[in-house]
Design a protein around this motif. Sequence first.
Motif, PDB file in Angstrom:
ATOM      1  N   TRP A  28      -0.519  79.522 -45.026  1.00 16.21           N
ATOM      2  CA  TRP A  28       0.186  79.960 -46.243  1.00 16.21           C
ATOM      3  C   TRP A  28      -0.404  81.267 -46.763  1.00 16.21           C
ATOM      4  CZ3 TRP A  28       3.905  78.450 -49.941  1.00 16.21           C
ATOM      5  CH2 TRP A  28       4.728  77.382 -49.550  1.00 16.21           C
ATOM      6  N   LEU A  29      -1.724  81.377 -46.759  1.00 15.57           N
ATOM      7  CA  LEU A  29      -2.372  82.579 -47.286  1.00 15.57           C
ATOM      8  C   LEU A  29      -2.218  83.779 -46.357  1.00 15.57           C
ATOM      9  CD1 LEU A  29      -5.633  80.972 -48.706  1.00 15.57           C
ATOM     10  CD2 LEU A  29      -3.688  81.875 -50.018  1.00 15.57           C
ATOM     11  N   VAL A  30      -2.423  83.573 -45.073  1.00 20.30           N
ATOM     12  CA  VAL A  30      -2.371  84.679 -44.112  1.00 20.30           C
ATOM     13  C   VAL A  30      -0.971  85.278 -44.024  1.00 20.30           C
ATOM     14  CG1 VAL A  30      -2.561  85.246 -41.642  1.00 20.30           C
ATOM     15  CG2 VAL A  30      -4.361  83.912 -42.758  1.00 20.30           C
ATOM     16  N   VAL A  31       0.049  84.420 -43.966  1.00 17.12           N
ATOM     17  CA  VAL A  31       1.423  84.887 -43.789  1.00 17.12           C
ATOM     18  C   VAL A  31       2.141  85.098 -45.122  1.00 17.12           C
ATOM     19  CG1 VAL A  31       3.632  84.345 -42.645  1.00 17.12           C
ATOM     20  CG2 VAL A  31       1.492  83.759 -41.546  1.00 17.12           C
ATOM     21  N   ARG A  32       1.502  84.679 -46.219  1.00 20.96           N
ATOM     22  CA  ARG A  32       2.109  84.742 -47.554  1.00 20.96           C
ATOM     23  C   ARG A  32       3.451  84.013 -47.547  1.00 20.96           C
ATOM     24  NH1 ARG A  32       1.462  90.942 -49.035  1.00 20.96           N
ATOM     25  NH2 ARG A  32       1.147  91.213 -46.825  1.00 20.96           N
ATOM     26  N   VAL A  33       3.377  82.768 -47.161  1.00 20.31           N
ATOM     27  CA  VAL A  33       4.555  81.934 -46.986  1.00 20.31           C
ATOM     28  C   VAL A  33       5.376  81.841 -48.261  1.00 20.31           C
ATOM     29  CG1 VAL A  33       5.307  79.567 -46.448  1.00 20.31           C
ATOM     30  CG2 VAL A  33       3.541  80.657 -45.069  1.00 20.31           C
ATOM     31  N   TRP A  34       4.760  81.947 -49.413  1.00 15.52           N
ATOM     32  CA  TRP A  34       5.484  81.810 -50.681  1.00 15.52           C
ATOM     33  C   TRP A  34       6.603  82.825 -50.830  1.00 15.52           C
ATOM     34  CZ3 TRP A  34       0.314  83.100 -50.294  1.00 15.52           C
ATOM     35  CH2 TRP A  34      -0.007  84.428 -50.563  1.00 15.52           C
ATOM     36  N   ARG A  35       6.589  83.903 -50.054  1.00 10.22           N
ATOM     37  CA  ARG A  35       7.660  84.902 -50.145  1.00 10.22           C
ATOM     38  C   ARG A  35       8.987  84.377 -49.604  1.00 10.22           C
ATOM     39  NH1 ARG A  35       5.376  90.088 -47.357  1.00 10.22           N
ATOM     40  NH2 ARG A  35       4.908  88.479 -45.825  1.00 10.22           N
ATOM     41  N   ALA A  36       8.947  83.520 -48.589  1.00 11.92           N
ATOM     42  CA  ALA A  36      10.156  82.909 -48.009  1.00 11.92           C
ATOM     43  C   ALA A  36       9.754  81.546 -47.448  1.00 11.92           C
ATOM     44  CB  ALA A  36      10.741  83.794 -46.917  1.00 11.92           C
ATOM     45  N   PRO A  37       9.430  80.612 -48.326  1.00 10.95           N
ATOM     46  CA  PRO A  37       8.798  79.358 -47.885  1.00 10.95           C
ATOM     47  C   PRO A  37       9.654  78.467 -46.994  1.00 10.95           C
ATOM     48  CG  PRO A  37       9.421  79.225 -50.196  1.00 10.95           C
ATOM     49  CD  PRO A  37       9.647  80.644 -49.766  1.00 10.95           C
ATOM     50  N   PHE A  38      10.977  78.638 -47.014  1.00  9.39           N
ATOM     51  CA  PHE A  38      11.841  77.773 -46.213  1.00  9.39           C
ATOM     52  C   PHE A  38      12.331  78.429 -44.932  1.00  9.39           C
ATOM     53  CE2 PHE A  38      12.567  76.130 -50.599  1.00  9.39           C
ATOM     54  CZ  PHE A  38      11.837  74.969 -50.424  1.00  9.39           C
ATOM     55  N   SER A  39      11.910  79.664 -44.686  1.00  6.30           N
ATOM     56  CA  SER A  39      12.353  80.327 -43.453  1.00  6.30           C
ATOM     57  C   SER A  39      11.629  79.708 -42.254  1.00  6.30           C
ATOM     58  CB  SER A  39      12.086  81.830 -43.515  1.00  6.30           C
ATOM     59  OG  SER A  39      10.702  82.089 -43.485  1.00  6.30           O
ATOM     60  N   LEU A  40      12.377  79.580 -41.158  1.00 10.05           N
ATOM     61  CA  LEU A  40      11.746  79.064 -39.938  1.00 10.05           C
ATOM     62  C   LEU A  40      10.777  80.090 -39.362  1.00 10.05           C
ATOM     63  CD1 LEU A  40      14.740  77.268 -38.218  1.00 10.05           C
ATOM     64  CD2 LEU A  40      12.609  76.229 -38.976  1.00 10.05           C
ATOM     65  N   TRP A  41      11.219  81.367 -39.406  1.00 13.60           N
ATOM     66  CA  TRP A  41      10.366  82.455 -38.909  1.00 13.60           C
ATOM     67  C   TRP A  41      10.205  83.486 -39.993  1.00 13.60           C
ATOM     68  CZ3 TRP A  41       7.065  83.461 -35.180  1.00 13.60           C
ATOM     69  CH2 TRP A  41       6.667  84.778 -34.990  1.00 13.60           C
ATOM     70  N   PRO A  42       9.031  83.894 -40.319  1.00 13.50           N
ATOM     71  CA  PRO A  42       7.756  83.501 -39.742  1.00 13.50           C
ATOM     72  C   PRO A  42       7.094  82.305 -40.453  1.00 13.50           C
ATOM     73  CG  PRO A  42       7.385  85.367 -41.163  1.00 13.50           C
ATOM     74  CD  PRO A  42       8.875  85.063 -41.204  1.00 13.50           C
ATOM     75  N   ALA A  43       7.587  81.960 -41.633  1.00 17.56           N
ATOM     76  CA  ALA A  43       6.884  80.970 -42.457  1.00 17.56           C
ATOM     77  C   ALA A  43       6.688  79.634 -41.753  1.00 17.56           C
ATOM     78  CB  ALA A  43       7.629  80.768 -43.784  1.00 17.56           C
ATOM     79  N   GLY A  44       7.778  79.021 -41.310  1.00 20.97           N
ATOM     80  CA  GLY A  44       7.682  77.697 -40.711  1.00 20.97           C
ATOM     81  C   GLY A  44       6.812  77.666 -39.468  1.00 20.97           C
ATOM     82  N   VAL A  45       7.025  78.635 -38.593  1.00 20.03           N
ATOM     83  CA  VAL A  45       6.243  78.693 -37.355  1.00 20.03           C
ATOM     84  C   VAL A  45       4.767  78.935 -37.673  1.00 20.03           C
ATOM     85  CG1 VAL A  45       5.900  79.971 -35.196  1.00 20.03           C
ATOM     86  CG2 VAL A  45       8.214  79.363 -35.942  1.00 20.03           C
ATOM     87  N   ALA A  46       4.490  79.803 -38.627  1.00 21.66           N
ATOM     88  CA  ALA A  46       3.097  80.079 -38.993  1.00 21.66           C
ATOM     89  C   ALA A  46       2.419  78.842 -39.569  1.00 21.66           C
ATOM     90  CB  ALA A  46       3.040  81.231 -39.996  1.00 21.66           C
ATOM     91  N   VAL A  47       3.121  78.126 -40.430  1.00 20.28           N
ATOM     92  CA  VAL A  47       2.533  76.914 -41.008  1.00 20.28           C
ATOM     93  C   VAL A  47       2.297  75.889 -39.909  1.00 20.28           C
ATOM     94  CG1 VAL A  47       2.917  74.974 -42.594  1.00 20.28           C
ATOM     95  CG2 VAL A  47       3.476  77.298 -43.313  1.00 20.28           C
ATOM     96  N   TRP A  48       3.264  75.723 -39.027  1.00 21.85           N
ATOM     97  CA  TRP A  48       3.136  74.762 -37.926  1.00 21.85           C
ATOM     98  C   TRP A  48       1.939  75.099 -37.031  1.00 21.85           C
ATOM     99  CZ3 TRP A  48       5.883  75.910 -32.880  1.00 21.85           C
ATOM    100  CH2 TRP A  48       5.617  74.933 -31.918  1.00 21.85           C
ATOM    101  N   ILE A  49       1.911  76.320 -36.498  1.00 21.51           N
ATOM    102  CA  ILE A  49       0.844  76.716 -35.576  1.00 21.51           C
ATOM    103  C   ILE A  49      -0.508  76.772 -36.296  1.00 21.51           C
ATOM    104  CG2 ILE A  49      -0.004  78.572 -34.079  1.00 21.51           C
ATOM    105  CD1 ILE A  49       2.325  76.937 -32.894  1.00 21.51           C
ATOM    106  N   GLY A  50      -0.526  77.302 -37.515  1.00 19.67           N
ATOM    107  CA  GLY A  50      -1.779  77.353 -38.276  1.00 19.67           C
ATOM    108  C   GLY A  50      -2.322  75.974 -38.573  1.00 19.67           C
ATOM    109  N   THR A  51      -1.428  75.051 -38.915  1.00 21.45           N
ATOM    110  CA  THR A  51      -1.841  73.681 -39.203  1.00 21.45           C
ATOM    111  C   THR A  51      -2.523  73.066 -37.988  1.00 21.45           C
ATOM    112  OG1 THR A  51      -0.084  73.365 -40.825  1.00 21.45           O
ATOM    113  CG2 THR A  51      -1.003  71.379 -39.835  1.00 21.45           C
ATOM    114  N   VAL A  52      -1.901  73.218 -36.827  1.00 20.67           N
ATOM    115  CA  VAL A  52      -2.456  72.609 -35.613  1.00 20.67           C
ATOM    116  C   VAL A  52      -3.713  73.353 -35.157  1.00 20.67           C
ATOM    117  CG1 VAL A  52      -2.026  72.027 -33.190  1.00 20.67           C
ATOM    118  CG2 VAL A  52      -0.227  71.685 -34.894  1.00 20.67           C
ATOM    119  N   ALA A  53      -3.661  74.678 -35.084  1.00 23.32           N
ATOM    120  CA  ALA A  53      -4.788  75.450 -34.558  1.00 23.32           C
ATOM    121  C   ALA A  53      -6.036  75.295 -35.427  1.00 23.32           C
ATOM    122  CB  ALA A  53      -4.403  76.921 -34.429  1.00 23.32           C
TER     123      ALA A  53
END
Length: 132
Positions: free
Chosen positions: A58-83
């Motif tokens: 969330w912090l690195v990609v600034r997901v709050w700007r488009a929190p429901f978008s699949l790209w880049p927000a969703g993919v970043a949260v998914w991969i960041g969560t796992v990694a």
Amino acid sequence: MPAAKTAVSRSALFAAVADAVLILIFAAIGRDAHQRPEVIAGVFATAWPFLAGAAVAWLVVRVWRAPFSLWPAGVAVWIGTVAVGMILRALTGQVVVIAFIIVALISLAILLLGYRAVIALAVRFRARTPRT
């Protein structure tokens, strides 16, 4: 606060809570599947590395700007969560095996990308539906 900024803040808050709840559900399902004791504390003990990973994404990609978008927000949260989650698990002596990594990737993709895909489809459908 302007209405548009309030709507973004509400959306970001909803998405952040949804991500956290879904990660907790992932941990709870995993603990139940392996019949682990300590239900409440155990779920948080299992989930915290993944919650931290989601927070980093969330912090690195600034997901709050488009929190429901699949790209880049969703993919970043998914991969960041796992990694980050797996790295933190390894650093704290928790189990990290390839089978678990694969299960986490698939499960968290379904959860974290799934609700975003449903929202994207609903928004598209609503935009195409004529209003009377």
